[in-house]
Design a protein around this motif. Structure first.
Motif, PDB file in Angstrom:
ATOM      1  N   UNK A   1       0.839  -1.068  -0.041  1.00 37.33           N
ATOM      2  CA  UNK A   1       0.104  -0.071   0.026  1.00 37.33           C
ATOM      3  C   UNK A   1       0.930   1.135   0.148  1.00 37.33           C
ATOM      4  N   UNK A   2       1.803   1.234   0.755  1.00 37.82           N
ATOM      5  CA  UNK A   2       2.810   2.372   0.882  1.00 37.82           C
ATOM      6  C   UNK A   2       3.340   2.396  -0.498  1.00 37.82           C
ATOM      7  N   UNK A   3       3.867   1.401  -1.251  1.00 42.54           N
ATOM      8  CA  UNK A   3       4.507   1.422  -2.361  1.00 42.54           C
ATOM      9  C   UNK A   3       3.571   1.974  -3.640  1.00 42.54           C
ATOM     10  N   UNK A   4       2.363   1.677  -3.487  1.00 40.23           N
ATOM     11  CA  UNK A   4       1.091   2.203  -4.327  1.00 40.23           C
ATOM     12  C   UNK A   4       0.993   3.718  -4.129  1.00 40.23           C
ATOM     13  N   UNK A   5       0.902   4.064  -2.761  1.00 38.96           N
ATOM     14  CA  UNK A   5       0.837   5.657  -2.576  1.00 38.96           C
ATOM     15  C   UNK A   5       1.820   6.347  -3.322  1.00 38.96           C
ATOM     16  N   UNK A   6       3.059   6.020  -3.114  1.00 38.38           N
ATOM     17  CA  UNK A   6       4.045   6.534  -3.753  1.00 38.38           C
ATOM     18  C   UNK A   6       4.118   6.665  -5.519  1.00 38.38           C
ATOM     19  N   UNK A   7       3.684   5.466  -6.032  1.00 37.25           N
ATOM     20  CA  UNK A   7       3.484   5.118  -7.448  1.00 37.25           C
ATOM     21  C   UNK A   7       2.199   6.227  -7.763  1.00 37.25           C
ATOM     22  N   UNK A   8       1.197   6.207  -7.154  1.00 35.44           N
ATOM     23  CA  UNK A   8      -0.052   7.120  -7.615  1.00 35.44           C
ATOM     24  C   UNK A   8       0.848   8.578  -7.535  1.00 35.44           C
ATOM     25  N   UNK A   9       1.327   8.922  -6.390  1.00 34.25           N
ATOM     26  CA  UNK A   9       2.093  10.370  -6.253  1.00 34.25           C
ATOM     27  C   UNK A   9       3.048  10.475  -7.269  1.00 34.25           C
ATOM     28  N   UNK A  10       3.821   9.845  -7.825  1.00 32.29           N
ATOM     29  CA  UNK A  10       4.726   9.995  -8.915  1.00 32.29           C
ATOM     30  C   UNK A  10       3.722  10.071 -10.190  1.00 32.29           C
ATOM     31  N   UNK A  11       2.991   9.235 -10.247  1.00 32.22           N
ATOM     32  CA  UNK A  11       2.331   9.334 -11.636  1.00 32.22           C
ATOM     33  C   UNK A  11       1.223  10.790 -11.881  1.00 32.22           C
ATOM     34  N   UNK A  12       0.903  11.084 -10.590  1.00 34.40           N
ATOM     35  CA  UNK A  12       0.122  12.389 -10.552  1.00 34.40           C
ATOM     36  C   UNK A  12       0.856  13.543 -10.823  1.00 34.40           C
TER      37      UNK A  12
END
Length: 417
Positions: free
Chosen positions: A10-21
């Motif tokens: 979940x933490x990795x997903x959050x950073x991935x979403x942040x980077x994509x955004x």
């Protein structure tokens, strides 16, 4: 092979979403900034061209030619004393004394000016472009041919404008746009991090509930499972005691089933998948029915009830009241004594009072929320009661009676009909 826990994923997903955004917004802002910078540069060029065009067109109307060139009107015009500077040159046409404006804004080589004038006079067309001043500065030039009344070219007016002011302004604008873009990307990246955190919050909450549910299941079932195993082993080694041990085994199995049911109800309520089936019910009749269905071998239960109608889910409300009653029967007694429990129903409130050791009121919220009671139970039953109360718009409160024992009050909104 690396393994990641659900929380890590979940933490990795959050950073991935942040980077994509952030990347998507950065690309859009970069394109927008590039368009702004180009537009500002074009507007600067257009302003210089407009200033040069104003000078050459105005001067061409002020010069008169009747066999000789007359600069009288030019000498008295304000253009003669301000930038952009200009020069009126023969450019290969019949020779005459060249005229230079009094404003010396940019040091220009006479050869460059004569070359521009010669090209305009020779081609009879407008000449525009960039040249270098004698000090190396880049300037913009405009050479416009001058024609007599017969349309014959007799000279050319050459206007010169420095691009330094526009270049400096464009540089400042570019730096401002770049700085603003970087700032916006940073702010949007931070906002994206917050939004991504909020977007995965339900998944994180569900994961946390799952972990808590598993931990509570293991904790609450450990003791009855151990006791059930001990009873089974005793019955195997001492067949003569099987008849005595069998009722205790059945009660333990029923207790385990009740714990599992409570855990499932609590999980469904927390996940929001438990749908309330609200209907008008008589609270006093429901409470009496729950008491009648409760085993009272080791407890004395009394009920005082007044007719009260509420809108509630009967199944959930029965479980909540059953949990309150079970908690009072199991833990609301003095050591070695019989349990005495009294229930009162009036005005949408169910009060359950026992004669036990009471409860530490400072730990009440902890007992309701973290499933740890002072009486030695898991506290899960009380948690279910509070969840049911809150889902019906009610409350659950606990306090100690002056003469001893704990009092639980389940308050529900009274039905208007």
């Amino acid at each position: 092979m690396n393994t990641y826990s659900s929380a890590d994923r979940l933490r990795r997903l959050r950073w991935l979403l942040t980077a994509l955004f952030t990347v998507m917004n950065a690309l859009g802002l970069i394109v927008f900034a590039w368009l702004l910078i180009n537009e500002d540069g074009d507007q600067g060029e257009e302003r210089i061209d407009a200033a040069l065009a104003q000078v050459t067109s105005s001067v061409s109307r002020l010069v008169s030619y009747d066999g000789t060139v007359n600069f009288g009107l030019v000498n008295t015009d304000v253009l003669n004393d301000r930038c952009p500077q200009f020069a009126i040159l023969p450019g290969g046409a019949p020779a005459f004394q060249a005229h230079l404006s009094r404003a010396n804004c940019v040091p220009m080589s006479p050869q460059v000016l004569n070359g521009l004038a010669s090209e305009a006079a020779r081609t009879g067309k407008l000449v525009r472009g960039h040249q270098k001043a004698t000090d190396g500065e880049v300037v913009k030039v405009r050479a416009e041919p001058l024609r007599d009344t017969n349309g014959k070219v007799f000279a050319a007016v050459v206007a010169v404008q420095s691009t330094a002011t526009e270049d400096d302004a464009h540089t400042q604008f570019t730096l401002l746009v770049i700085g603003g873009t970087v700032l916006l990307v940073t702010v949007l990246g931070f906002a994206g991090h917050l939004l991504s955190g909020r977007s995965i919050r339900p998944a994180a909450a569900a994961l946390q509930q799952q972990e808590v549910l598993l931990a509570e299941t293991a904790h609450d079932l450990r003791t009855p499972v151990a006791a059930l195993r001990a009873l089974a082993e005793t019955a195997m080694t001492n067949p003569a005691q099987s008849a005595e041990l069998l009722p205790r085994t059945v009660r333990l199995a029923a207790r385990m089933g009740g714990i599992i049911d409570d855990l499932l109800v609590r999980a469904r309520l927390a996940a929001g998948v438990e749908q309330l089936s609200l209907q008008p019910i008589w609270l006093d009749q429901l409470v009496v029915g729950v008491v009648e269905d409760t085993a009272t071998d080791s407890a004395e239960i009394t009920v005082t009830a007044a007719p009260t109608k509420v809108n509630a889910d009967p199944a959930l409300l029965q479980r909540a009241i059953g949990n309150l009653l079970d908690n009072a029967v199991r833990y609301g007694r003095q050591p070695g004594a019989k349990a005495f429990v009294h229930l009162t129903v009036a005005g949408g409130t169910v009060t359950v009072a026992d004669h036990g050791p009471g409860i530490d009121t400072t730990m009440a919220d902890d007992a309701f929320d973290r499933f740890a009671s002072t009486g030695g139970s898991s506290g899960l039953g009380l948690s279910i009661v509070r969840w049911v109360a809150q889902s019906h718009g009610g409350t659950l409160a606990v306090y100690n009676a002056d003469e001893g024992g704990a009092i639980f009050e389940l308050r529900l909104p009274v039905s208007p009909n």
